[in-house]
Design a protein around this motif. Structure first.
Motif, short mmCIF file in Angstrom:
data_model
loop_
_atom_site.label_atom_id
_atom_site.label_comp_id
_atom_site.label_asym_id
_atom_site.label_seq_id
_atom_site.Cartn_x
_atom_site.Cartn_y
_atom_site.Cartn_z
N ASN A 132 40.16 5.25 33.23
CA ASN A 132 38.77 4.95 33.56
C ASN A 132 38.69 3.81 34.57
O ASN A 132 37.76 3.04 34.60
N GLN A 455 26.66 9.72 39.83
CA GLN A 455 27.22 10.11 38.55
C GLN A 455 26.34 9.66 37.37
O GLN A 455 26.23 10.34 36.37
N TYR A 456 25.73 8.50 37.49
CA TYR A 456 24.90 7.99 36.40
C TYR A 456 23.42 7.91 36.81
O TYR A 456 22.68 7.07 36.32
N GLN B 36 31.32 12.55 28.41
CA GLN B 36 30.05 12.16 29.01
C GLN B 36 29.61 10.75 28.60
O GLN B 36 29.04 10.01 29.38
N ILE B 39 30.39 6.09 29.68
CA ILE B 39 29.86 5.59 30.94
C ILE B 39 30.42 4.20 31.23
O ILE B 39 30.42 3.34 30.38
N MET B 43 34.61 3.93 36.03
CA MET B 43 35.09 5.30 35.89
C MET B 43 34.41 6.18 36.94
O MET B 43 33.19 6.18 37.07
N SER B 44 35.22 6.93 37.68
CA SER B 44 34.64 7.81 38.69
C SER B 44 34.37 9.19 38.09
O SER B 44 34.88 9.52 37.02
N ALA B 45 33.56 9.97 38.80
CA ALA B 45 33.27 11.33 38.33
C ALA B 45 34.56 12.14 38.22
O ALA B 45 34.72 12.97 37.33
N GLU B 46 35.51 11.85 39.13
CA GLU B 46 36.79 12.57 39.08
C GLU B 46 37.57 12.20 37.82
O GLU B 46 38.18 13.06 37.20
N ASP B 47 37.52 10.92 37.45
CA ASP B 47 38.18 10.50 36.20
C ASP B 47 37.62 11.28 35.02
O ASP B 47 38.35 11.68 34.11
N MET B 48 36.31 11.47 35.03
CA MET B 48 35.66 12.17 33.91
C MET B 48 36.13 13.62 33.86
O MET B 48 36.42 14.15 32.80
N ILE B 50 38.92 14.85 35.03
CA ILE B 50 40.33 14.90 34.62
C ILE B 50 40.45 14.79 33.11
O ILE B 50 41.17 15.53 32.46
#
Lengths: 538, 316
Positions: A132, A455-456, B36, B39, B43-48, B50
């Motif tokens: 993360n 993303q958020y 999800q 948050i 953390m990037s969207a790509e990390d999520m 993965i």
């Protein structure tokens, strides 16, 4: 004495012994420079690149470090050496050179080298690693916007010597942003221990449950499940051996933290968001003679989010009416007993980038009603205010907000759910209004929350002018120009109101008076320069 | 009897399987996703993405269930989503403290509840009986949360006899006495409600038996009252209480959720709450399965004990 009577005496004696005897042996060995810190929930694991929560990172930072630490002093960002002893910013604002402290070493005696840093960067940016920390590295050359390596693209990282290296970003950046992200938020992991582990298996590696080799001021001793984590001083720590010999981080539910403090079983509460003193206990803590009650403006804020996918909330006047309708002074003064601040934006007043000229919308129900009428609000419509459970003060604030909204003619119902359910409703655009909180880094780049498709971006808004400012803000490397951009961003934010920022709660912590050099910092949230802690006897 | 037990055990298998299917589906339908909710500005969207893929969350529910079941058959409960530790380890670490806590509480509640119930029944409508009734009702109705905090205030803070929480002294060696010292308060709090229920059951059951003809006959034969009570009445009166013990096991685990929270007790109750809050599916499934097995086993044991206590009961 009859048989029965004797039996009774025996039972009473045994019970009394069981109750009283161990009590004598209980006195904590305070004179041995042992410190007990307390936080509410247990850490999931101790992965410096992937623990799930602030609880995990609270523990991790006793054992692991990044290049430097971020502080805020007099509204200015300051950087303090951690693993690196020196860093230089290239004139192009694109090249950053770090020199590791000559004595920086792993707990098993091996030196911390530039190879370890490279290994850490390679691990985090590997598309197979669960981490993360990806966003912290995203500005480095050769990486995607999410911080992942692309095959065939050279990585902007060069080893210059065993203890020095250079990082290159894709484009010029604000050095403060880079130093905070790469320098402060990326902790270095040992290559000689984890180098052979396939990246996909790293998240399940036992090392992260038992990290016996770190590089920080304290060494891991044990984690007693759900009870405490024990650390011992690392005498070879390169910035000076810690004065405190042993640290226990205890997991203490918020309701019993007061009792632990009163018994002098607890020395330091973890602070903002993970080990705060309950507001109802605050006065009693302040009155304790052996405790220092510390209240600092925290880098977080609570807000009410609007769902822009609902056309009746897309009118700016409606959102402004709600900002006028909510009695924020009441929430701050009564609910928080003054331990919070009001402002209108996602950058807190304690942050160096805070725009002082943006004033919060005043509590003005009459103006709110007028605005609603002007916007043609349907006074028969009932809207849902979603509230996550867990944060009691936030739950209570929801009742005040509902009453305020009803008072100006907006029929509002509260819907409570646990946090994961709440978040899934936000992601799914399945709400009208929602209460949430954010605590972020010092850097003012808030693109992930307020840029179109971020993303958020829970409000699901798309404001081209805002996108433009946010993009410019990230691209601009000159700190002065950058500040001007974020000033404009904050003005635009207050005008567009994707959120009503409700208040910035202070962090309420407690420190035993026998402790000195414990620093709760606006930037760091918690005190990590733990090697400077001094503990006297009680 | 053996055949009966065997039959019950055989029936248990499809029941447990059904429970896992239903729980897996319900769990997957619950809003909220373990990735999800992580948050973090770091953390990037790509990390999520993965992580979602690594945890298998990108696959449909039925495939995930079949995989899980396949692993279960091989004795593998999977890995915790949040810590990465094997689920067996996460559960294993907590099951002993929970058994210690709930076992002691169960024992205490019977040690206190039975004599109190007997006293109340034999002195029906006396001051003692009323007093017992009031106290037991208080015990049953006071929330464990309140009792726990009150216990901490009195015994840990004011009297300083007992520690506030945990299972061992910080920096200490642990050991039996230390463990016992830490156990007294949480087990005591948990036992209060249990003892109240047991006492109520014993009282009403004993009163019913005391009115039976055979008790009157025993008295008419000139047996001493104590003997009538011990030999004739109590034995029969305790039969429904035995059933209660079997049924109380899951209730005790549920009650322990709060007690464990208040007393920093590292048990299953806290793990359950954590797992639900983090949507840690593998851990949630393991807990569901263990609870189901416990409930089934508790019921079976109660039935067996029932037969042992009452010769008239016969299972075929």
């Amino acid at each position: 004495m009859t048989q029965r009577c004797r039996w009774r005496v025996f039972v009473v004696a045994v019970l009394a012994a069981a109750l009283v005897l161990p009590a004598g042996t209980l006195a904590a060995p305070k004179s041995q420079l042992v410190v007990v810190a307390g936080m509410w929930s247990p850490p999931n694991n101790f992965s410096p690149i992937n623990t799930d929560s602030s609880y995990g990172y609270y523990c991790v930072r006793f054992m692991f470090q990044g290049m430097l630490e971020t502080r805020i002093e007099n509204n200015q960002m300051k950087f303090v050496p951690a693993l690196a002893s020196r860093w230089e910013v290239g004139e192009d604002r694109q090249t950053f050179r770090f020199t590791l402290h000559p004595r920086a070493a792993w707990h098993d005696g091996r030196p911390v080298t530039a190879e370890d840093v490279l290994f850490t960067v390679m691990t985090i940016t590997d598309p197979r690693t669960q981490t993360n920390r990806g966003a912290e590295l995203a500005t480095i050359a050769g990486l995607t916007a999410g911080g992942k390596r692309v095959e065939g693209q050279p990585l902007g990282f060069r080893i210059l010597g065993p203890k020095s290296f250079e990082v290159r970003t894709k484009a010029p950046v604000d050095p403060q942003m880079f130093l905070e992200r790469f320098g402060g938020n990326v902790y270095i992991i040992p290559r000689h221990i984890l180098g052979a582990v396939p990246p996909a298996d790293l998240a399940r590696h036992p090392f992260f449950l038992n990290p016996t080799v770190g590089n920080g001021p304290f060494k891991f001793v044990q984690y007693k499940t759900d009870q405490f984590v024990e650390f011992v001083a690392n005498d070879a720590y390169h910035n000076g051996a810690p004065q405190v010999r042993r640290v226990f981080v205890r997991i203490i539910p918020p309701t019993t933290m007061l009792a632990q403090l009163e018994r002098q079983d607890l020395d330091v509460s973890a602070g903002f968001g993970i080990g705060e003193i309950l507001i109802e206990d605050w006065e009693r803590v302040k009155a304790m003679p052996h405790v220092r009650a510390v209240s600092i403006p925290a880098p977080g804020y609570q807000f009410m989010s609007f769902n822009f996918a609902r056309d009746y909330l897309a009118d700016k006047r409606v959102r402004r009416a709600m900002a006028h309708a909510i009695n924020r002074p009441l929430i701050v003064n009564q609910l928080y007993r003054g331990e919070a601040q009001i402002a209108e934006g996602p950058i807190p007043p304690s942050n160096p980038y805070f725009n002082k000229n943006v004033k919060p919308w005043a509590y003005d129900p009459a103006r709110a009603r007028a605005l609603l009428q002007e916007a043609g609000w349907d006074f028969n419509r009932t809207i849902i205010l979603r509230v996550p459970t867990g944060n009691i003060l936030r739950e209570r604030s929801a009742d005040i907000i509902r009453e305020n909204l009803v008072a100006v003619g907006i029929k509002t119902e509260i819907q409570k759910s646990d946090f994961p359910t709440h978040l899934s409703a936000l992601y799914a655009k399945n709400y009208d209004l929602a209460l949430v909180g954010w605590a972020g880094p010092t850097d003012p780049d808030v693109s992930s929350q307020f840029r179109t498709g971020g993303q958020y971006n829970f409000t699901h808004h798309s404001i081209p002018q805002m996108d433009q400012l946010l993009d410019e803000g990230v691209r601009t490397a000159d700190p002065a120009k950058r500040r001007a951009i974020y000033d404009r961003f904050q003005e635009l934010f207050a005008d567009e109101l994707p959120y009503v920022v409700l208040y910035y709660p202070n962090g309420r912590a407690a420190v035993a008076r026998r402790m000195s050099n414990v620093l709760y910092d606006v930037a760091g949230l918690y005190d990590y320069q733990t090697y400077t802690w001094v503990a006297g006897t009680q | 009897m053996h055949r009966y037990v065997l039959r019950r055990l055989t029936v248990m298998v499809p029941i447990l399987l059904g429970i896992t299917v239903v729980s897996y589906v319900i769990m997957s339908l619950t809003p909220g996703d373990p990735v999800q909710m992580l948050i973090s500005p770091s953390m990037s969207a790509e990390d999520m993405a993965i992580r979602r893929k690594a945890l298998g969350l990108d696959q449909p529910v039925h495939i995930r269930y079949v995989k899980w079941l396949g692993e279960l058959v091989r004795g593998n409960l999977g890995y915790s989503f949040s810590s990465g530790a094997p689920v067996t380890r996460r559960v294993g670490e907590r099951i002993i403290p929970t058994l210690k806590l709930t076992g002691t509480a169960l024992l205490l509640s019977y040690l206190i509840g039975i004599p109190v119930g007997v006293v109340a029944a034999t002195r029906r409508y006396s001051t003692t009986d009323y007093l017992v009734t009031v106290i037991t009702f208080l015990g049953i109705s006071l929330p464990t949360f309140f009792l726990g905090l009150a216990g901490i205030y009195i015994f840990a803070l004011r009297l300083r006899w007992l520690p506030v929480g945990g299972t061992m002294t910080l920096g200490g060696e642990g050991g039996f006495l230390d463990g016992l010292h830490h156990l007294i308060l949480p087990a005591g709090v948990l036992a209060v409600a249990g003892a109240g229920v047991v006492a109520r059951y014993v009282r009403s059951s004993l009163l019913e038996v005391l009115g039976q003809d055979y008790v009157r006959t025993a008295r008419a034969k000139g047996l001493a009252e104590a003997l009538v009570l011990r030999r004739h009445a109590l034995r029969n009166a305790l039969i429904p209480v035995i059933t209660l013990a079997g049924l109380q096991i899951p209730a005790l685990l549920a009650g322990a959720v709060i007690t464990e929270q208040v007393f920093e007790w590292p048990g299953m109750g806290r793990l359950t709450i954590e797992a639900i809050n983090q949507r840690d599916y593998p851990v949630m499934m393991a807990i569901t399965l263990i609870t189901a097995v416990l409930v089934a086993a508790g019921n079976l044991l109660a039935d067996i004990a029932y037969a042992a206590a009452d010769p008239r009961i016969h299972y075929e």
